[in-house]
Design a protein around this motif. Structure first.
Motif, PDB file in Angstrom:
ATOM      1  N   VAL A 424       0.861  -1.188   0.000  1.00 44.30           N
ATOM      2  CA  VAL A 424       0.000   0.000   0.000  1.00 44.30           C
ATOM      3  C   VAL A 424       0.893   1.233   0.000  1.00 44.30           C
ATOM      4  CG1 VAL A 424      -1.811   1.285   1.191  1.00 44.30           C
ATOM      5  CG2 VAL A 424      -1.805  -1.216   1.269  1.00 44.30           C
ATOM      6  N   LYS A 425       0.672   2.150  -0.928  1.00 44.90           N
ATOM      7  CA  LYS A 425       1.522   3.343  -1.002  1.00 44.90           C
ATOM      8  C   LYS A 425       0.682   4.565  -1.336  1.00 44.90           C
ATOM      9  CE  LYS A 425       4.038   1.559  -4.263  1.00 44.90           C
ATOM     10  NZ  LYS A 425       5.115   1.374  -5.286  1.00 44.90           N
ATOM     11  N   MET A 426       1.215   5.743  -1.028  1.00 43.17           N
ATOM     12  CA  MET A 426       0.574   7.014  -1.336  1.00 43.17           C
ATOM     13  C   MET A 426       1.311   7.657  -2.505  1.00 43.17           C
ATOM     14  SD  MET A 426      -1.845   7.254   0.980  1.00 43.17           S
ATOM     15  CE  MET A 426      -2.299   8.966   1.084  1.00 43.17           C
ATOM     16  N   LEU A 427       0.535   8.135  -3.489  1.00 43.03           N
ATOM     17  CA  LEU A 427       1.108   8.808  -4.648  1.00 43.03           C
ATOM     18  C   LEU A 427       0.545  10.219  -4.759  1.00 43.03           C
ATOM     19  CD1 LEU A 427       0.803   6.049  -7.417  1.00 43.03           C
ATOM     20  CD2 LEU A 427       2.754   6.507  -5.918  1.00 43.03           C
ATOM     21  N   THR A 428       1.394  11.163  -5.141  1.00 39.83           N
ATOM     22  CA  THR A 428       0.957  12.532  -5.381  1.00 39.83           C
ATOM     23  C   THR A 428       1.306  12.917  -6.816  1.00 39.83           C
ATOM     24  OG1 THR A 428       3.035  13.371  -4.475  1.00 39.83           O
ATOM     25  CG2 THR A 428       1.179  13.179  -2.956  1.00 39.83           C
ATOM     26  N   GLU A 429       1.112  14.187  -7.150  1.00 37.63           N
ATOM     27  CA  GLU A 429       1.258  14.649  -8.529  1.00 37.63           C
ATOM     28  C   GLU A 429       2.591  14.208  -9.141  1.00 37.63           C
ATOM     29  OE1 GLU A 429       0.574  18.779  -9.098  1.00 37.63           O
ATOM     30  OE2 GLU A 429      -1.308  18.795  -7.982  1.00 37.63           O
ATOM     31  N   ASN A 430       2.489  13.736 -10.393  1.00 33.94           N
ATOM     32  CA  ASN A 430       3.630  13.328 -11.217  1.00 33.94           C
ATOM     33  C   ASN A 430       4.239  11.989 -10.800  1.00 33.94           C
ATOM     34  OD1 ASN A 430       3.527  15.664 -12.862  1.00 33.94           O
ATOM     35  ND2 ASN A 430       4.615  16.811 -11.266  1.00 33.94           N
ATOM     36  N   GLN A 431       3.686  11.336  -9.777  1.00 32.02           N
ATOM     37  CA  GLN A 431       4.175  10.007  -9.403  1.00 32.02           C
ATOM     38  C   GLN A 431       3.326   8.947 -10.107  1.00 32.02           C
ATOM     39  OE1 GLN A 431       4.060  10.228  -5.038  1.00 32.02           O
ATOM     40  NE2 GLN A 431       6.272  10.545  -5.051  1.00 32.02           N
ATOM     41  N   SER A 432       3.916   7.755 -10.284  1.00 30.94           N
ATOM     42  CA  SER A 432       3.236   6.713 -11.042  1.00 30.94           C
ATOM     43  C   SER A 432       3.445   5.361 -10.387  1.00 30.94           C
ATOM     44  CB  SER A 432       3.754   6.686 -12.487  1.00 30.94           C
ATOM     45  OG  SER A 432       5.138   6.370 -12.512  1.00 30.94           O
ATOM     46  N   VAL A 433       2.635   4.390 -10.847  1.00 30.43           N
ATOM     47  CA  VAL A 433       2.736   3.024 -10.345  1.00 30.43           C
ATOM     48  C   VAL A 433       2.344   2.069 -11.468  1.00 30.43           C
ATOM     49  CG1 VAL A 433       0.352   2.970  -9.491  1.00 30.43           C
ATOM     50  CG2 VAL A 433       2.073   1.468  -8.458  1.00 30.43           C
ATOM     51  N   TYR A 434       2.909   0.869 -11.430  1.00 33.58           N
ATOM     52  CA  TYR A 434       2.620  -0.164 -12.431  1.00 33.58           C
ATOM     53  C   TYR A 434       1.820  -1.268 -11.751  1.00 33.58           C
ATOM     54  CZ  TYR A 434       3.444  -4.221 -15.469  1.00 33.58           C
ATOM     55  OH  TYR A 434       3.303  -5.336 -16.259  1.00 33.58           O
ATOM     56  N   ILE A 435       0.707  -1.692 -12.391  1.00 37.84           N
ATOM     57  CA  ILE A 435      -0.150  -2.764 -11.883  1.00 37.84           C
ATOM     58  C   ILE A 435       0.027  -3.964 -12.807  1.00 37.84           C
ATOM     59  CG2 ILE A 435      -2.458  -3.395 -11.110  1.00 37.84           C
ATOM     60  CD1 ILE A 435      -1.450  -0.823  -9.831  1.00 37.84           C
ATOM     61  N   PRO A 436       0.772  -5.005 -12.399  1.00 44.07           N
ATOM     62  CA  PRO A 436       0.982  -6.155 -13.282  1.00 44.07           C
ATOM     63  C   PRO A 436      -0.312  -6.914 -13.546  1.00 44.07           C
ATOM     64  CG  PRO A 436       2.538  -6.133 -11.440  1.00 44.07           C
ATOM     65  CD  PRO A 436       1.485  -5.134 -11.121  1.00 44.07           C
ATOM     66  N   LEU A 437      -0.335  -7.605 -14.652  1.00 44.83           N
ATOM     67  CA  LEU A 437      -1.466  -8.471 -14.981  1.00 44.83           C
ATOM     68  C   LEU A 437      -1.690  -9.455 -13.841  1.00 44.83           C
ATOM     69  CD1 LEU A 437      -2.153 -10.151 -18.399  1.00 44.83           C
ATOM     70  CD2 LEU A 437      -2.243 -11.508 -16.320  1.00 44.83           C
ATOM     71  N   GLY A 438      -2.940  -9.590 -13.387  1.00 39.19           N
ATOM     72  CA  GLY A 438      -3.287 -10.544 -12.342  1.00 39.19           C
ATOM     73  C   GLY A 438      -3.106 -10.041 -10.928  1.00 39.19           C
ATOM     74  N   ALA A 439      -2.494  -8.855 -10.737  1.00 37.25           N
ATOM     75  CA  ALA A 439      -2.280  -8.336  -9.382  1.00 37.25           C
ATOM     76  C   ALA A 439      -3.603  -7.851  -8.792  1.00 37.25           C
ATOM     77  CB  ALA A 439      -1.275  -7.192  -9.411  1.00 37.25           C
ATOM     78  N   VAL A 440      -3.808  -8.141  -7.512  1.00 39.78           N
ATOM     79  CA  VAL A 440      -4.979  -7.630  -6.796  1.00 39.78           C
ATOM     80  C   VAL A 440      -4.689  -6.177  -6.417  1.00 39.78           C
ATOM     81  CG1 VAL A 440      -6.408  -7.857  -4.740  1.00 39.78           C
ATOM     82  CG2 VAL A 440      -5.626  -9.908  -5.950  1.00 39.78           C
ATOM     83  N   HIS A 441      -5.546  -5.259  -6.829  1.00 37.32           N
ATOM     84  CA  HIS A 441      -5.233  -3.848  -6.642  1.00 37.32           C
ATOM     85  C   HIS A 441      -6.471  -3.029  -6.321  1.00 37.32           C
ATOM     86  CE1 HIS A 441      -6.285  -4.318 -10.902  1.00 37.32           C
ATOM     87  NE2 HIS A 441      -6.684  -3.057 -10.866  1.00 37.32           N
ATOM     88  N   ARG A 442      -6.205  -1.824  -5.800  1.00 36.17           N
ATOM     89  CA  ARG A 442      -7.300  -0.918  -5.455  1.00 36.17           C
ATOM     90  C   ARG A 442      -6.791   0.517  -5.487  1.00 36.17           C
ATOM     91  NH1 ARG A 442     -11.587  -2.155  -0.629  1.00 36.17           N
ATOM     92  NH2 ARG A 442     -13.351  -1.129  -1.672  1.00 36.17           N
ATOM     93  N   LEU A 443      -7.667   1.432  -5.894  1.00 35.98           N
ATOM     94  CA  LEU A 443      -7.356   2.856  -5.950  1.00 35.98           C
ATOM     95  C   LEU A 443      -8.366   3.594  -5.083  1.00 35.98           C
ATOM     96  CD1 LEU A 443      -5.906   5.349  -7.226  1.00 35.98           C
ATOM     97  CD2 LEU A 443      -7.629   5.242  -9.063  1.00 35.98           C
ATOM     98  N   SER A 444      -7.889   4.506  -4.232  1.00 36.20           N
ATOM     99  CA  SER A 444      -8.799   5.307  -3.421  1.00 36.20           C
ATOM    100  C   SER A 444      -8.270   6.724  -3.306  1.00 36.20           C
ATOM    101  CB  SER A 444      -8.982   4.698  -2.030  1.00 36.20           C
ATOM    102  OG  SER A 444      -7.770   4.710  -1.309  1.00 36.20           O
ATOM    103  N   ASN A 445      -9.181   7.635  -2.967  1.00 34.99           N
ATOM    104  CA  ASN A 445      -8.849   9.043  -2.794  1.00 34.99           C
ATOM    105  C   ASN A 445      -9.051   9.423  -1.330  1.00 34.99           C
ATOM    106  OD1 ASN A 445      -8.572  11.795  -2.779  1.00 34.99           O
ATOM    107  ND2 ASN A 445     -10.160  12.228  -4.293  1.00 34.99           N
TER     108      ASN A 445
END
Length: 477
Positions: A424-445
């Protein structure tokens, strides 16, 4: 029991006469055409006086349930319920289901006002005077329809011939008339006792149900069962009508089922400004015209152009030397035609639907709304696509995974909390993340402002049905 009017707003239509902004997945009642509020939101505001009205009941379908709830929330308007029709069955089953719901929640003596969600109405004093006249008639046991005083010999509306005036100020319905030819429409307007059939009603619940049981018994039988049946379940703020039962309702309008047969039908002649906004020509007439007769929404430069409608969502429109034109640019399509021909936009939509290569343009809107926010398609190729994702403060997407695609997220504005498997990580402006195929993931604000990010998908299949939801706050499978 209640002494207030119970509003029932019909919001399930999927009309496409205002293409390319209005489509099957984004109909006109939920679209912002010329101002900051949708027609649905304007309808909600007309019934927001808590001294006069109970909280409204919304009839819509599965596809629009979150749109209806969210646009009410934006106005801080409480709802009595949202009924979800599992299948389109015209207005008589919808009204019957609403009547059963109102009787169960507000009692036999309740009075319900049925409104379309996609009409433009000037709700000034004369409008509410008509509401008061209709209420008096409904309290006397009459089934009330509102007849709009004609301003022209329109052939796109049905007409109502008014008869004897009653003590309430309403008039008996002499007869309903189908959409007439031009000459006949002119004759009726000259006669002076004909009005346009607006499709708005005021019904006392018990007399309405009595007339439904008399003239359309199957409609009320199956509609009531669909409301009451054990399979009709409450899902968050939504009441799902039982599909197997509701689908047995005859497909018939409330006019044909009851109003043209009952002896209790009355009409309130209504002089207030009204339009069903069924064409771009109607949008132009309703808009704020400048000195050249042009109505403009969005970025546009007009030279030697008059009496035209220009709406643009993303691009800059330049027009020169034209008169009486409609130019409507959505994110992915542009319509150009004469305003006088705009009643025929449906023929363009039919042509688009008939061609596999363009069918999606008639059905899918580039921007899709979800209970957490939504997304806009930017570009799509054979094995990739890019989207703009927007997430409202405090909302989160489902915990999910995909079998056929990987995703890259780049934050543009706001703060994102991202879950990828156990990380679990926090991202702010201009930061990015890669979600591999099959990975369990979630996005929240987790923040206080809108989260916006660019999502780039890559893979062998990019359809929305490649989402396996593991945990979802909104009850979606």
């Amino acid at each position: 029991m209640t002494s207030k009017i119970v509003p029932v707003i019909m919001a399930g239509g999927k009309g496409t006469r205002l293409w390319p902004l209005s489509r099957s997945s984004a109909p006109k009642q939920f679209i912002r055409f010329l101002g900051p509020k949708t027609l649905y939101q304007k309808t909600l505001e007309r019934v927001s006086d808590t001294d006069r009205y109970e909280a409204p009941i919304i009839l819509t379908n599965e596809d629009f349930r979150f749109l209806a709830a969210e646009q009410a929330r934006e106005l801080d308007i409480e709802l009595s319920g949202i009924l979800l029709e599992p299948i389109a069955r015209n207005t008589a089953p919808a009204v019957a289901a609403a009547a059963a719901f109102v009787r169960n929640n507000f009692g036999d003596d309740a009075i319900m006002q049925v409104l379309a969600s996609d009409h433009e109405i000037d709700a000034a004093d004369d409008y509410f005077a008509c509401i008061d006249t209709a209420l008096a008639a409904a309290k006397a046991g009459k089934l009330v329809t509102f007849g709009i005083e004609p301003t022209e010999p329109a052939t796109g509306y049905g007409y109502i011939e008014a008869g004897e005036e009653l003590p309430s100020g309403a008039r008996k319905v002499a007869r309903f008339i189908e959409k007439p030819e031009q000459a006949r429409a002119g004759e009726m307007i000259a006669a002076g006792n004909y009005t346009w059939n607006s499709g708005m009603f005021m019904f006392p619940v018990a007399p309405l149900i009595r007339e439904l049981e008399k003239y359309a018994p199957e409609v009320f039988q199956f509609a009531e069962q669909a409301v009451l049946k054990d399979e009709s379940d409450l899902d968050l703020d939504f009441t799902r009508l039982d599909k197997d039962t509701f689908s047995q309702c005859p497909d018939i309008s409330i006019d044909y089922a009851v109003m043209e047969k009952t002896g209790e039908a009355v009409v309130v002649p209504s002089p207030f400004t009204w339009s069903d906004l069924g064409s771009w020509d109607a949008i132009w007439k309703d808009g704020d015209q400048n000195g050249d007769g042009n109505v403009i929404a969005g970025d546009a430069t007009l030279l030697d152009t008059t009496n035209s409608l220009v709406i643009s969502r993303d691009m800059h429109i330049a027009m020169q030397g034209l008169d009486g034109m409609a130019v409507i640019a959505s994110e992915d399509a542009v319509y150009v035609g004469r305003l006088e021909d705009s009643q025929n936009v449906g023929n363009i939509v039919k042509s688009l639907k008939a061609d596999k290569a363009t069918r999606a343009l008639s059905e899918d809107h580039p921007t899709s709304y979800r209970p957490w926010g939504g997304y806009t398609s930017i570009i799509k190729g054979e094995r990739f696509q890019a989207k703009r994702i927007f997430v409202k403060p405090g909302k989160k997407l489902s915990l999910q995974k995909h079998h056929h695609r990987a995703e890259h997220w780049i934050v543009v504005t706001g703060t994102a909390e991202v879950t990828v498997d156990e990380d679990v990580k926090m991202l702010t402006e201009n930061q990015s993340v890669y979600i591999p195929l099959g990975a369990v993931h979630r996005l929240s604000n987790p923040g206080k402002i809108l989260l916006e990010l660019i999502e780039v998908q890559t893979g062998s299949y990019l359809g929305e049905d490649d989402i396996i939801r593991i945990v979802d706050d909104f009850g979606r499978g």
